[in-house]
Design a protein around this motif. Structure first.
Motif, PDB file in Angstrom:
ATOM      1  N   HIS A  85      -0.831  20.692  56.734  1.00  0.00           N
ATOM      2  CA  HIS A  85       0.527  20.277  56.564  1.00  0.00           C
ATOM      3  C   HIS A  85       0.446  19.379  57.392  1.00  0.00           C
ATOM      4  O   HIS A  85      -0.156  19.095  58.769  1.00  0.00           O
ATOM      5  CB  HIS A  85       1.776  21.232  57.083  1.00  0.00           C
ATOM      6  CG  HIS A  85       1.646  22.534  56.174  1.00  0.00           C
ATOM      7  ND1 HIS A  85       2.213  22.548  55.012  1.00  0.00           N
ATOM      8  CD2 HIS A  85       0.772  23.827  56.246  1.00  0.00           C
ATOM      9  CE1 HIS A  85       1.816  23.707  54.491  1.00  0.00           C
ATOM     10  NE2 HIS A  85       1.203  24.369  55.243  1.00  0.00           N
ATOM     11  N   ASP A  86       1.199  17.903  57.233  1.00  0.00           N
ATOM     12  CA  ASP A  86       1.446  16.949  58.222  1.00  0.00           C
ATOM     13  C   ASP A  86       2.507  17.267  59.263  1.00  0.00           C
ATOM     14  O   ASP A  86       3.288  18.185  59.012  1.00  0.00           O
ATOM     15  CB  ASP A  86       2.017  15.661  57.457  1.00  0.00           C
ATOM     16  CG  ASP A  86       0.925  15.044  56.596  1.00  0.00           C
ATOM     17  OD1 ASP A  86      -0.618  15.298  57.021  1.00  0.00           O
ATOM     18  OD2 ASP A  86       1.156  14.491  55.578  1.00  0.00           O
ATOM     19  N   TYR A 110       3.062  31.839  61.711  1.00  0.00           N
ATOM     20  CA  TYR A 110       3.611  30.978  62.771  1.00  0.00           C
ATOM     21  C   TYR A 110       2.252  29.851  62.479  1.00  0.00           C
ATOM     22  O   TYR A 110       1.592  29.687  61.688  1.00  0.00           O
ATOM     23  CB  TYR A 110       3.330  31.158  64.305  1.00  0.00           C
ATOM     24  CG  TYR A 110       1.835  31.970  64.604  1.00  0.00           C
ATOM     25  CD1 TYR A 110       0.933  30.948  65.004  1.00  0.00           C
ATOM     26  CD2 TYR A 110       1.638  33.337  64.514  1.00  0.00           C
ATOM     27  CE1 TYR A 110      -0.332  31.743  65.081  1.00  0.00           C
ATOM     28  CE2 TYR A 110       0.396  34.071  64.676  1.00  0.00           C
ATOM     29  CZ  TYR A 110      -0.608  33.278  65.025  1.00  0.00           C
ATOM     30  OH  TYR A 110      -1.714  33.642  65.293  1.00  0.00           O
ATOM     31  N   THR A 111       2.869  28.590  62.970  1.00  0.00           N
ATOM     32  CA  THR A 111       1.835  27.327  63.013  1.00  0.00           C
ATOM     33  C   THR A 111       0.951  27.355  64.199  1.00  0.00           C
ATOM     34  O   THR A 111       1.123  27.653  65.237  1.00  0.00           O
ATOM     35  CB  THR A 111       2.885  25.903  62.802  1.00  0.00           C
ATOM     36  OG1 THR A 111       3.491  25.754  64.027  1.00  0.00           O
ATOM     37  CG2 THR A 111       3.803  26.153  61.718  1.00  0.00           C
ATOM     38  N   ALA A 112       0.003  26.660  63.768  1.00  0.00           N
ATOM     39  CA  ALA A 112      -1.061  26.292  64.715  1.00  0.00           C
ATOM     40  C   ALA A 112      -1.450  24.681  64.475  1.00  0.00           C
ATOM     41  O   ALA A 112      -1.905  24.397  63.373  1.00  0.00           O
ATOM     42  CB  ALA A 112      -2.237  27.162  64.650  1.00  0.00           C
ATOM     43  N   THR A 113      -1.291  24.079  65.645  1.00  0.00           N
ATOM     44  CA  THR A 113      -1.805  22.688  65.357  1.00  0.00           C
ATOM     45  C   THR A 113      -3.049  22.495  65.992  1.00  0.00           C
ATOM     46  O   THR A 113      -3.367  22.679  67.049  1.00  0.00           O
ATOM     47  CB  THR A 113      -0.776  21.677  66.277  1.00  0.00           C
ATOM     48  OG1 THR A 113       0.668  22.009  65.924  1.00  0.00           O
ATOM     49  CG2 THR A 113      -1.037  20.385  66.188  1.00  0.00           C
ATOM     50  N   GLN A 114      -3.840  21.769  64.950  1.00  0.00           N
ATOM     51  CA  GLN A 114      -5.284  21.560  65.567  1.00  0.00           C
ATOM     52  C   GLN A 114      -5.378  20.360  66.316  1.00  0.00           C
ATOM     53  O   GLN A 114      -4.474  19.385  66.378  1.00  0.00           O
ATOM     54  CB  GLN A 114      -6.202  21.371  63.984  1.00  0.00           C
ATOM     55  CG  GLN A 114      -6.040  22.693  63.441  1.00  0.00           C
ATOM     56  CD  GLN A 114      -6.937  22.399  61.861  1.00  0.00           C
ATOM     57  OE1 GLN A 114      -6.853  21.604  61.449  1.00  0.00           O
ATOM     58  NE2 GLN A 114      -7.659  23.523  61.751  1.00  0.00           N
ATOM     59  N   ASP A 115      -6.490  19.886  66.933  1.00  0.00           N
ATOM     60  CA  ASP A 115      -6.829  18.957  67.653  1.00  0.00           C
ATOM     61  C   ASP A 115      -6.272  17.575  66.821  1.00  0.00           C
ATOM     62  O   ASP A 115      -6.059  16.435  67.491  1.00  0.00           O
ATOM     63  CB  ASP A 115      -8.178  19.051  68.256  1.00  0.00           C
ATOM     64  CG  ASP A 115      -8.405  19.946  69.283  1.00  0.00           C
ATOM     65  OD1 ASP A 115      -7.544  20.493  69.784  1.00  0.00           O
ATOM     66  OD2 ASP A 115      -9.695  20.327  69.477  1.00  0.00           O
ATOM     67  N   VAL A 118      -3.205  18.112  62.495  1.00  0.00           N
ATOM     68  CA  VAL A 118      -2.699  18.803  61.376  1.00  0.00           C
ATOM     69  C   VAL A 118      -2.383  20.220  61.617  1.00  0.00           C
ATOM     70  O   VAL A 118      -2.832  20.980  62.419  1.00  0.00           O
ATOM     71  CB  VAL A 118      -4.042  19.033  60.558  1.00  0.00           C
ATOM     72  CG1 VAL A 118      -3.961  19.716  59.312  1.00  0.00           C
ATOM     73  CG2 VAL A 118      -4.591  17.672  59.889  1.00  0.00           C
ATOM     74  N   LEU A 119      -1.365  20.757  60.821  1.00  0.00           N
ATOM     75  CA  LEU A 119      -0.579  22.050  61.107  1.00  0.00           C
ATOM     76  C   LEU A 119      -1.379  22.911  60.098  1.00  0.00           C
ATOM     77  O   LEU A 119      -1.496  22.548  58.897  1.00  0.00           O
ATOM     78  CB  LEU A 119       0.868  21.885  60.612  1.00  0.00           C
ATOM     79  CG  LEU A 119       1.659  21.197  61.917  1.00  0.00           C
ATOM     80  CD1 LEU A 119       3.050  21.196  61.484  1.00  0.00           C
ATOM     81  CD2 LEU A 119       1.801  21.930  63.182  1.00  0.00           C
ATOM     82  N   ARG A 120      -1.489  24.023  60.362  1.00  0.00           N
ATOM     83  CA  ARG A 120      -2.068  25.035  59.833  1.00  0.00           C
ATOM     84  C   ARG A 120      -1.146  26.478  59.946  1.00  0.00           C
ATOM     85  O   ARG A 120      -0.477  26.479  61.170  1.00  0.00           O
ATOM     86  CB  ARG A 120      -3.617  25.405  59.898  1.00  0.00           C
ATOM     87  CG  ARG A 120      -4.422  24.370  59.582  1.00  0.00           C
ATOM     88  CD  ARG A 120      -5.395  24.569  58.552  1.00  0.00           C
ATOM     89  NE  ARG A 120      -6.511  23.677  58.452  1.00  0.00           N
ATOM     90  CZ  ARG A 120      -6.794  23.027  57.319  1.00  0.00           C
ATOM     91  NH1 ARG A 120      -6.343  23.433  56.273  1.00  0.00           N
ATOM     92  NH2 ARG A 120      -7.615  21.954  57.500  1.00  0.00           N
TER      93      ARG A 120
END
Length: 186
Positions: A85-86, A110-115, A118-120
């Motif tokens: 997800h953007d 919950y969301t996790a923002t990668q380096d 990008v949201l996962r």
């Protein structure tokens, strides 16, 4: 160690006949081998990652079964959903996740923002198992958490309009244990 087959829900196969039990089910301290045994009984493909966690892959997500803590007393089941997800979509995504978290018991998502920004989405359920747990309760929780992970994937895909069309007439329904090439053992 044998697991009472009646404690494992049926996903459409033949119903095993329950065996009469003498006394209460045993209390066990679960480990990765017990998780693998349960996944085998559920006929789900699975493997072990580099950290020793058991992982069951589906096409759109993976479910990890992890034991953490000094004595491996915390059992966590985490589902990592593949759809990226953007950052701009975060408000809509959080609204959907809040809705899910209010209306269901597990997995909590919950969301996790990668380096790379990008949201996962991650789903998680946990239990303390260090002092032991009833084997049938543990089996039921593993099965329920796996099924809830599948259900969440279907729900979020529909909720956000991520459902894939198959031959133009329906959703792409993952089957439990669909392999995405990450499995290292069955």
């Amino acid at each position: 160690m044998s697991i009472d087959p009646s404690a494992i829900p049926n996903f459409g196969g033949p119903n095993p006949q329950p065996q009469p039990q003498q006394g209460p089910p045993p209390v066990v301290v679960p480990d990765a081998e017990l998780v693998k045994q349960l996944l085998n009984q559920m006929e789900l493909k699975h493997g072990v990652d580099g950290e020793g966690d058991v992982v069951a892959p589906w096409e759109e997500f993976q479910v990890y079964f992890m034991f953490r803590g000094e004595q491996k007393e915390l059992f966590a089941v985490r589902a990592f959903y593949n759809h990226a997800h953007d950052l701009g979509a975060k408000p809509e995504l959080l609204e959907a996740l809040d809705e899910w978290n209010r209306e269901t018991l597990w997995p909590k998502v919950y969301t996790a923002t990668q380096d790379d920004g990008v949201l996962r989405v991650v789903g998680e359920a946990q239990m303390i198992v260090g002092m032991g747990v009833n084997i049938n309760y543990f089996a039921a929780m593993v099965v329920n958490w796996v099924q809830a992970s599948v259900t969440f994937n279907q729900w979020i895909s529909e909720r956000l309009g991520l459902v894939k069309e198959v031959d133009g007439d329906g959703a792409d329904g993952d089957q439990p244990g669909d392999d995405d090439g990450n499995s290292t053992e069955s």
